[in-house]
Design a protein around this motif. Structure first.
Motif, PDB file in Angstrom:
ATOM      1  N   ARG A   1       9.789  21.824 -18.411  1.00 51.78           N
ATOM      2  CA  ARG A   1       8.894  20.933 -19.174  1.00 51.78           C
ATOM      3  C   ARG A   1       7.428  21.438 -19.194  1.00 51.78           C
ATOM      4  O   ARG A   1       7.010  21.463 -20.437  1.00 51.78           O
ATOM      5  CB  ARG A   1       9.009  19.646 -18.378  1.00 51.78           C
ATOM      6  N   LEU A   2       6.863  21.916 -17.931  1.00 49.83           N
ATOM      7  CA  LEU A   2       5.872  22.365 -17.888  1.00 49.83           C
ATOM      8  C   LEU A   2       5.717  23.769 -18.843  1.00 49.83           C
ATOM      9  O   LEU A   2       4.601  23.935 -19.453  1.00 49.83           O
ATOM     10  CB  LEU A   2       5.486  23.003 -16.492  1.00 49.83           C
ATOM     11  N   ALA A   3       6.660  24.712 -18.945  1.00 50.78           N
ATOM     12  CA  ALA A   3       6.526  25.700 -19.824  1.00 50.78           C
ATOM     13  C   ALA A   3       6.399  25.206 -21.016  1.00 50.78           C
ATOM     14  O   ALA A   3       5.703  25.656 -22.056  1.00 50.78           O
ATOM     15  CB  ALA A   3       7.634  26.552 -19.579  1.00 50.78           C
ATOM     16  N   SER A   4       7.142  24.315 -21.554  1.00 52.45           N
ATOM     17  CA  SER A   4       7.277  23.725 -22.992  1.00 52.45           C
ATOM     18  C   SER A   4       5.876  23.238 -23.326  1.00 52.45           C
ATOM     19  O   SER A   4       5.306  23.504 -24.393  1.00 52.45           O
ATOM     20  CB  SER A   4       8.272  22.733 -23.021  1.00 52.45           C
ATOM     21  N   ILE A   5       5.209  22.436 -22.565  1.00 52.98           N
ATOM     22  CA  ILE A   5       3.774  21.647 -22.475  1.00 52.98           C
ATOM     23  C   ILE A   5       3.079  22.942 -22.685  1.00 52.98           C
ATOM     24  O   ILE A   5       1.964  22.844 -23.651  1.00 52.98           O
ATOM     25  CB  ILE A   5       3.442  20.954 -21.379  1.00 52.98           C
ATOM     26  N   LEU A   6       2.936  23.993 -22.167  1.00 52.61           N
ATOM     27  CA  LEU A   6       2.071  25.145 -22.090  1.00 52.61           C
ATOM     28  C   LEU A   6       2.051  25.942 -23.205  1.00 52.61           C
ATOM     29  O   LEU A   6       1.174  26.230 -23.996  1.00 52.61           O
ATOM     30  CB  LEU A   6       2.132  26.086 -20.726  1.00 52.61           C
ATOM     31  N   ALA A   7       3.186  26.129 -23.573  1.00 50.31           N
ATOM     32  CA  ALA A   7       3.504  26.891 -24.735  1.00 50.31           C
ATOM     33  C   ALA A   7       3.092  26.186 -26.187  1.00 50.31           C
ATOM     34  O   ALA A   7       2.293  26.763 -26.784  1.00 50.31           O
ATOM     35  CB  ALA A   7       4.875  27.341 -24.761  1.00 50.31           C
ATOM     36  N   SER A   8       3.296  24.899 -25.906  1.00 49.77           N
ATOM     37  CA  SER A   8       2.755  23.835 -27.351  1.00 49.77           C
ATOM     38  C   SER A   8       1.452  24.373 -27.369  1.00 49.77           C
ATOM     39  O   SER A   8       0.637  24.366 -28.533  1.00 49.77           O
ATOM     40  CB  SER A   8       3.177  22.649 -27.131  1.00 49.77           C
TER      41      SER A   8
ATOM     42  N   SER B   1       7.658  37.789 -27.315  1.00 47.20           N
ATOM     43  CA  SER B   1       8.376  38.903 -27.178  1.00 47.20           C
ATOM     44  C   SER B   1       8.522  39.294 -25.635  1.00 47.20           C
ATOM     45  O   SER B   1       9.350  39.981 -25.481  1.00 47.20           O
ATOM     46  CB  SER B   1       7.800  40.065 -27.742  1.00 47.20           C
ATOM     47  N   ASP B   2       7.779  38.542 -24.817  1.00 46.73           N
ATOM     48  CA  ASP B   2       8.039  38.902 -23.498  1.00 46.73           C
ATOM     49  C   ASP B   2       7.969  37.692 -22.467  1.00 46.73           C
ATOM     50  O   ASP B   2       6.788  37.150 -22.298  1.00 46.73           O
ATOM     51  CB  ASP B   2       6.522  39.948 -22.874  1.00 46.73           C
ATOM     52  N   PRO B   3       8.998  37.497 -21.824  1.00 46.34           N
ATOM     53  CA  PRO B   3       9.131  36.426 -20.981  1.00 46.34           C
ATOM     54  C   PRO B   3       8.327  36.548 -19.849  1.00 46.34           C
ATOM     55  O   PRO B   3       7.880  35.461 -19.287  1.00 46.34           O
ATOM     56  CB  PRO B   3      10.739  36.542 -20.670  1.00 46.34           C
ATOM     57  N   ALA B   4       7.920  37.586 -19.612  1.00 42.96           N
ATOM     58  CA  ALA B   4       7.064  37.921 -18.232  1.00 42.96           C
ATOM     59  C   ALA B   4       5.583  37.149 -18.283  1.00 42.96           C
ATOM     60  O   ALA B   4       4.880  36.994 -17.509  1.00 42.96           O
ATOM     61  CB  ALA B   4       6.787  39.441 -17.915  1.00 42.96           C
ATOM     62  N   ALA B   5       5.344  37.165 -19.801  1.00 42.89           N
ATOM     63  CA  ALA B   5       3.959  36.791 -20.060  1.00 42.89           C
ATOM     64  C   ALA B   5       3.993  35.085 -19.613  1.00 42.89           C
ATOM     65  O   ALA B   5       3.011  34.757 -19.233  1.00 42.89           O
ATOM     66  CB  ALA B   5       3.747  36.648 -21.648  1.00 42.89           C
ATOM     67  N   LEU B   6       5.034  34.256 -20.013  1.00 42.65           N
ATOM     68  CA  LEU B   6       4.878  33.015 -19.600  1.00 42.65           C
ATOM     69  C   LEU B   6       5.012  32.684 -18.275  1.00 42.65           C
ATOM     70  O   LEU B   6       4.435  31.870 -17.544  1.00 42.65           O
ATOM     71  CB  LEU B   6       6.229  32.253 -20.225  1.00 42.65           C
TER      72      LEU B   6
END
Length: 104
Positions: free
Chosen positions: A4-11, A82-87
């Motif tokens: 959920r936090l990842a989704s909020i941050l990405a948005s 392109s890079d999951p490590a960035a998240l």
């Protein structure tokens, strides 16, 4: 919760730089030189995507500003697709804010 936090941050992140571009607006020396317009757009996008978790959003912005210049964060943001490590790197930077989710 991490998803959920990842989704909020990405948005919030995607909205900020798509709307303003990295160099827009005046800068603030207390914010690591981040343009005010980017700060405002980040907080607005985060509040909208987090259903009003404003304390979490403020904390996240502060943590990101401590760790990255606006240019560094823009470069990291471009790597999100392109890079999951960035998240993971971004989530690591804002980890102190996780406890604020649900506290408003």
């Amino acid at each position: 919760m991490k998803l959920r936090l990842a989704s909020i941050l990405a948005s919030a992140t995607l909205a900020v730089f798509a709307l303003t571009g990295c160099g827009a607006g005046g800068t603030d020396s207390d914010s690591g030189g981040w343009p005010k317009e980017i700060e405002t757009n980040f907080l607005d996008a985060c509040d909208g995507s987090s259903e009003g978790e404003s304390e979490y959003c403020k904390c996240s912005l502060e943590q990101l500003q401590k760790k990255y210049t606006a240019d560094e964060f823009a470069q990291l943001e471009q790597q999100l697709d392109s890079d999951p490590a960035a998240l993971d790197e971004i989530l690591g930077a804002i980890e102190p804010c996780f406890e604020l989710v649900g506290s408003d």
